[in-house]
Design an enzyme around this catalytic site. Structure first.
Site, PDB file in Angstrom:
ATOM      1  N   TYR A  56     -68.653 -72.780  50.774  1.00  0.00           N
ATOM      2  CA  TYR A  56     -70.005 -72.291  51.823  1.00  0.00           C
ATOM      3  C   TYR A  56     -69.758 -73.962  52.994  1.00  0.00           C
ATOM      4  O   TYR A  56     -70.752 -74.093  52.410  1.00  0.00           O
ATOM      5  CB  TYR A  56     -71.244 -71.372  51.794  1.00  0.00           C
ATOM      6  CG  TYR A  56     -70.309 -69.960  51.395  1.00  0.00           C
ATOM      7  CD1 TYR A  56     -69.953 -69.929  50.895  1.00  0.00           C
ATOM      8  CD2 TYR A  56     -71.805 -69.224  50.948  1.00  0.00           C
ATOM      9  CE1 TYR A  56     -68.819 -68.271  50.484  1.00  0.00           C
ATOM     10  CE2 TYR A  56     -71.672 -68.274  50.292  1.00  0.00           C
ATOM     11  CZ  TYR A  56     -70.121 -67.177  50.384  1.00  0.00           C
ATOM     12  OH  TYR A  56     -70.104 -66.163  49.839  1.00  0.00           O
ATOM     13  N   HIS A 124     -67.019 -67.519  40.986  1.00  0.00           N
ATOM     14  CA  HIS A 124     -66.607 -66.176  42.541  1.00  0.00           C
ATOM     15  C   HIS A 124     -65.429 -65.720  43.025  1.00  0.00           C
ATOM     16  O   HIS A 124     -65.690 -64.952  43.861  1.00  0.00           O
ATOM     17  CB  HIS A 124     -66.813 -68.288  43.352  1.00  0.00           C
ATOM     18  CG  HIS A 124     -66.808 -67.697  44.802  1.00  0.00           C
ATOM     19  ND1 HIS A 124     -67.720 -68.435  45.814  1.00  0.00           N
ATOM     20  CD2 HIS A 124     -66.747 -66.005  45.766  1.00  0.00           C
ATOM     21  CE1 HIS A 124     -67.653 -68.469  46.781  1.00  0.00           C
ATOM     22  NE2 HIS A 124     -67.011 -66.818  46.613  1.00  0.00           N
ATOM     23  N   SER A 203     -70.325 -58.700  52.501  1.00  0.00           N
ATOM     24  CA  SER A 203     -69.886 -58.148  53.720  1.00  0.00           C
ATOM     25  C   SER A 203     -70.379 -56.497  53.671  1.00  0.00           C
ATOM     26  O   SER A 203     -69.023 -56.188  54.287  1.00  0.00           O
ATOM     27  CB  SER A 203     -68.356 -58.170  53.318  1.00  0.00           C
ATOM     28  OG  SER A 203     -67.864 -59.891  53.793  1.00  0.00           O
ATOM     29  N   PRO A 204     -71.430 -56.245  53.342  1.00  0.00           N
ATOM     30  CA  PRO A 204     -71.779 -54.572  53.314  1.00  0.00           C
ATOM     31  C   PRO A 204     -71.988 -54.455  55.020  1.00  0.00           C
ATOM     32  O   PRO A 204     -71.804 -52.803  55.235  1.00  0.00           O
ATOM     33  CB  PRO A 204     -73.749 -55.147  52.772  1.00  0.00           C
ATOM     34  CG  PRO A 204     -73.889 -55.906  53.629  1.00  0.00           C
ATOM     35  CD  PRO A 204     -72.501 -57.264  53.625  1.00  0.00           C
ATOM     36  N   LEU A 205     -72.201 -55.513  55.693  1.00  0.00           N
ATOM     37  CA  LEU A 205     -71.268 -55.111  57.281  1.00  0.00           C
ATOM     38  C   LEU A 205     -69.984 -55.114  57.751  1.00  0.00           C
ATOM     39  O   LEU A 205     -69.808 -54.829  59.110  1.00  0.00           O
ATOM     40  CB  LEU A 205     -72.728 -55.554  57.926  1.00  0.00           C
ATOM     41  CG  LEU A 205     -74.216 -55.872  57.839  1.00  0.00           C
ATOM     42  CD1 LEU A 205     -74.779 -56.767  58.992  1.00  0.00           C
ATOM     43  CD2 LEU A 205     -74.418 -53.949  58.302  1.00  0.00           C
ATOM     44  N   GLY A 206     -69.333 -54.502  56.656  1.00  0.00           N
ATOM     45  CA  GLY A 206     -67.945 -55.183  57.119  1.00  0.00           C
ATOM     46  C   GLY A 206     -67.329 -56.530  57.944  1.00  0.00           C
ATOM     47  O   GLY A 206     -67.172 -56.318  58.947  1.00  0.00           O
ATOM     48  N   GLY A 208     -69.428 -57.681  60.251  1.00  0.00           N
ATOM     49  CA  GLY A 208     -69.714 -57.052  61.053  1.00  0.00           C
ATOM     50  C   GLY A 208     -69.214 -56.458  62.283  1.00  0.00           C
ATOM     51  O   GLY A 208     -69.908 -55.807  63.020  1.00  0.00           O
ATOM     52  N   PHE A 209     -68.009 -56.284  61.729  1.00  0.00           N
ATOM     53  CA  PHE A 209     -67.507 -54.468  62.214  1.00  0.00           C
ATOM     54  C   PHE A 209     -67.598 -53.297  62.434  1.00  0.00           C
ATOM     55  O   PHE A 209     -68.125 -53.417  63.470  1.00  0.00           O
ATOM     56  CB  PHE A 209     -66.193 -54.596  61.791  1.00  0.00           C
ATOM     57  CG  PHE A 209     -64.976 -54.027  62.696  1.00  0.00           C
ATOM     58  CD1 PHE A 209     -64.467 -54.646  63.739  1.00  0.00           C
ATOM     59  CD2 PHE A 209     -64.749 -52.127  62.453  1.00  0.00           C
ATOM     60  CE1 PHE A 209     -63.157 -53.633  64.653  1.00  0.00           C
ATOM     61  CE2 PHE A 209     -64.057 -51.588  63.453  1.00  0.00           C
ATOM     62  CZ  PHE A 209     -63.656 -52.381  64.563  1.00  0.00           C
TER      63      PHE A 209
HETATM   64  N1  LIG Z   1     -68.401 -62.936  46.518  1.00  0.00           N
HETATM   65  C1  LIG Z   1     -67.982 -63.415  47.925  1.00  0.00           C
HETATM   66  O1  LIG Z   1     -66.876 -63.762  47.492  1.00  0.00           O
HETATM   67  C2  LIG Z   1     -68.312 -63.332  49.005  1.00  0.00           C
HETATM   68  C3  LIG Z   1     -67.228 -62.951  50.154  1.00  0.00           C
HETATM   69  C4  LIG Z   1     -67.976 -63.037  51.809  1.00  0.00           C
HETATM   70  C5  LIG Z   1     -69.714 -63.240  51.461  1.00  0.00           C
HETATM   71  N2  LIG Z   1     -70.173 -62.911  50.474  1.00  0.00           N
HETATM   72  C6  LIG Z   1     -71.726 -63.116  50.490  1.00  0.00           C
HETATM   73  O2  LIG Z   1     -72.137 -61.939  51.636  1.00  0.00           O
HETATM   74  C7  LIG Z   1     -72.694 -61.989  52.181  1.00  0.00           C
HETATM   75  C8  LIG Z   1     -72.982 -61.169  53.046  1.00  0.00           C
HETATM   76  O3  LIG Z   1     -71.323 -60.820  53.800  1.00  0.00           O
HETATM   77  P1  LIG Z   1     -70.381 -61.451  55.381  1.00  0.00           P
HETATM   78  O4  LIG Z   1     -72.270 -62.440  55.869  1.00  0.00           O
HETATM   79  O5  LIG Z   1     -69.191 -62.074  55.191  1.00  0.00           O
HETATM   80  O6  LIG Z   1     -70.402 -60.286  55.568  1.00  0.00           O
HETATM   81  P2  LIG Z   1     -71.743 -59.221  56.735  1.00  0.00           P
HETATM   82  O7  LIG Z   1     -72.676 -58.780  56.174  1.00  0.00           O
HETATM   83  O8  LIG Z   1     -70.867 -57.398  56.353  1.00  0.00           O
HETATM   84  O9  LIG Z   1     -71.658 -59.295  58.540  1.00  0.00           O
HETATM   85  C9  LIG Z   1     -72.192 -60.637  58.597  1.00  0.00           C
HETATM   86  C10 LIG Z   1     -71.679 -60.691  60.474  1.00  0.00           C
HETATM   87  O10 LIG Z   1     -72.302 -59.626  60.993  1.00  0.00           O
HETATM   88  C11 LIG Z   1     -73.298 -59.924  62.269  1.00  0.00           C
HETATM   89  N3  LIG Z   1     -74.339 -59.393  62.373  1.00  0.00           N
HETATM   90  C12 LIG Z   1     -75.215 -59.284  60.538  1.00  0.00           C
HETATM   91  N4  LIG Z   1     -76.520 -57.729  61.335  1.00  0.00           N
HETATM   92  C13 LIG Z   1     -75.979 -57.530  62.417  1.00  0.00           C
HETATM   93  C14 LIG Z   1     -76.154 -56.985  63.396  1.00  0.00           C
HETATM   94  N5  LIG Z   1     -77.477 -56.139  63.155  1.00  0.00           N
HETATM   95  N6  LIG Z   1     -75.454 -56.637  64.087  1.00  0.00           N
HETATM   96  C15 LIG Z   1     -74.767 -57.136  64.417  1.00  0.00           C
HETATM   97  N7  LIG Z   1     -74.278 -58.478  64.028  1.00  0.00           N
HETATM   98  C16 LIG Z   1     -73.898 -58.730  62.892  1.00  0.00           C
HETATM   99  C17 LIG Z   1     -73.195 -61.481  61.405  1.00  0.00           C
HETATM  100  O11 LIG Z   1     -73.548 -61.926  62.996  1.00  0.00           O
HETATM  101  P3  LIG Z   1     -74.942 -63.398  63.179  1.00  0.00           P
HETATM  102  O12 LIG Z   1     -74.157 -64.405  61.871  1.00  0.00           O
HETATM  103  O13 LIG Z   1     -74.591 -64.299  64.349  1.00  0.00           O
HETATM  104  O14 LIG Z   1     -75.686 -62.414  63.172  1.00  0.00           O
HETATM  105  C18 LIG Z   1     -71.570 -62.078  61.022  1.00  0.00           C
HETATM  106  O15 LIG Z   1     -70.919 -62.521  61.272  1.00  0.00           O
HETATM  107  C19 LIG Z   1     -72.487 -63.510  53.151  1.00  0.00           C
HETATM  108  O16 LIG Z   1     -73.714 -64.425  53.377  1.00  0.00           O
HETATM  109  C20 LIG Z   1     -72.343 -64.776  51.861  1.00  0.00           C
HETATM  110  O17 LIG Z   1     -73.709 -64.789  51.373  1.00  0.00           O
HETATM  111  C21 LIG Z   1     -69.395 -63.012  49.221  1.00  0.00           C
END
Ligand SMILES: NC(=O)c1ccc[n+]([C@@H]2O[C@H](COP(=O)([O-])OP(=O)(O)OC[C@H]3O[C@@H](n4cnc5c(N)ncnc54)[C@H](OP(=O)(O)O)[C@@H]3O)[C@@H](O)[C@H]2O)c1
Length: 325
Positions: A56, A124, A203-206, A208-209
């Protein structure tokens, strides 16, 4: 904040993913001060589980987390990942889970994170060129040396998980899991339950989607990972909007936000399932963590279970080849 366990590792019921503070999404790296405040606010609210990786940035996110944790290190279970940077050959983006690469990677991560131990160290992506037994053997040595406390795998398939676990106990597997990405339900989650391994949905919030905050691909700049992702482009994007609308409808019924509903649905999927929603904003970390207090009725869970499938794969073709190996 409630707590649970990933195998024998105690963690808060919801963690915090820090990737988007430095990498992957529009706005990453533009406001490190707010990112640090977000991490500290999460800790104040009882989050004890932070997720980063050496890729990252690369590196910048571990450095940021290290800065944010000055004086707070003992409050958290700190998870990071290796294996997407080959330190001897090719650099970032090259899979390398060889023992020699792991031994180099761990020293860099410890230094950037400003710590003497990594609580949970994940591979990873599975490296097809290195037997998983060799990778886990090297990790077991790091555990013996006290540099790593627990080991994990990310996006590993059932056979790899079994083989790894036979060499050294695997504490957690981290893979994508959310209302619109349910692949792990079929083959991975049953094996984890059988072996007593915890699960961390990323990516539990898809991405952000599912929060409803993304209504047009125009919101992404050219560096954004979603800009070229099949679900976020063209006709698929438009078709997927109805999923976000359905999550919003449930949220309105229960007096919560869509992000909270997406997280509460995951919490209901198992006691040892610990999502790590990502945000770089204080207000959103407060919102997401509050999902800990939301219980969905069986009827609403059923409704969410039956959402139509997403249009488009959750990764591009090249990335899909690295999944469930
Ligand atoms: N193992 C792997 O291969 C892998 C791959 C991807 C991710 N990850 C890990 O998983 C974590 C989470 O996944 P992710 O960040 O990809 O996706 P996510 O948690 O599904 O979504 C993050 C996105 O949602 C937005 N968001 C968060 N809370 C919100 C809310 N309450 N309302 C509206 N928008 C919101 C964030 O924007 P803002 O930041 O602008 O709020 C960001 O763009 C990562 O940080 C990483 O540590 C691991």
């Amino acid at each position: 904040m409630k707590h649970t366990t990933l195998r024998d590792l105690d963690v808060s019921r919801i963690g915090l993913g820090t990737m988007g503070m430095s990498f992957g999404y529009t706005g990453a790296g533009t406001d490190d001060a707010e990112s640090v405040r977000t991490i500290r606010r999460a800790l104040e609210l009882g989050v004890t589980f932070l997720d980063t990786a050496e890729i990252y940035g690369p590196y910048a996110n571990e450095e940021l987390v290290g800065r944010a944790l000055k004086g707070h290190r003992d409050q958290v279970v700190l998870a990071t990942k290796f294996g997407m940077i080959s330190h001897a050959y090719g650099g970032p983006g090259h899979l390398d889970s060889s023992p020699a690469n792991i031994r180099t990677a761990v020293e860099g991560s410890l230094k950037r994170l400003g710590t003497d131990r990594i609580d949970l160290y994940y591979q990873h992506r599975v490296d097809p060129n290195v037997p998983i037994e060799d990778t886990v053997g090297a990790l077991a040595e790091l555990v013996e040396q006290g540099k790593v406390r627990h080991i994990g795998l990310s996006e590993a398939g059932p056979d790899t998980i079994r083989r790894a676990h036979a060499v050294h106990p695997v504490t957690a597997v981290q893979s994508e899991y959310s209302l619109w990405t349910r692949d792990v339900e079929e083959r991975v989650l049953p094996v984890l339950r059988e072996l007593g391994i915890g699960f961390v949905p990323y990516s539990p919030l898809g991405h952000g989607f599912l929060t409803g905050a993304i209504r047009s691909p125009e919101q992404f700049d050219d560096t954004d990972w979603r800009k070229t992702n099949p679900r976020f482009t063209g006709e698929n994007f438009r078709r997927n909007l109805r999923l976000a609308d359905e999550v919003q409808a449930v949220a309105t019924e229960v007096g919560a936000t869509p992000a909270q509903v997406a997280l509460a649905w995951l919490l209901a999927k198992g006691e040892h399932i610990v999502p790590i929603p990502g945000t770089k904003r204080v207000a959103r970390v407060e919102e997401n963590i509050a999902a800990d207090g939301i219980e969905l009725t069986a009827e609403r869970i059923g409704k969410l279970d039956n959402l139509p499938p997403a249009a488009g794969e959750h990764h591009n073709e090249e990335q899909m080849q690295m999944i469930e190996r």
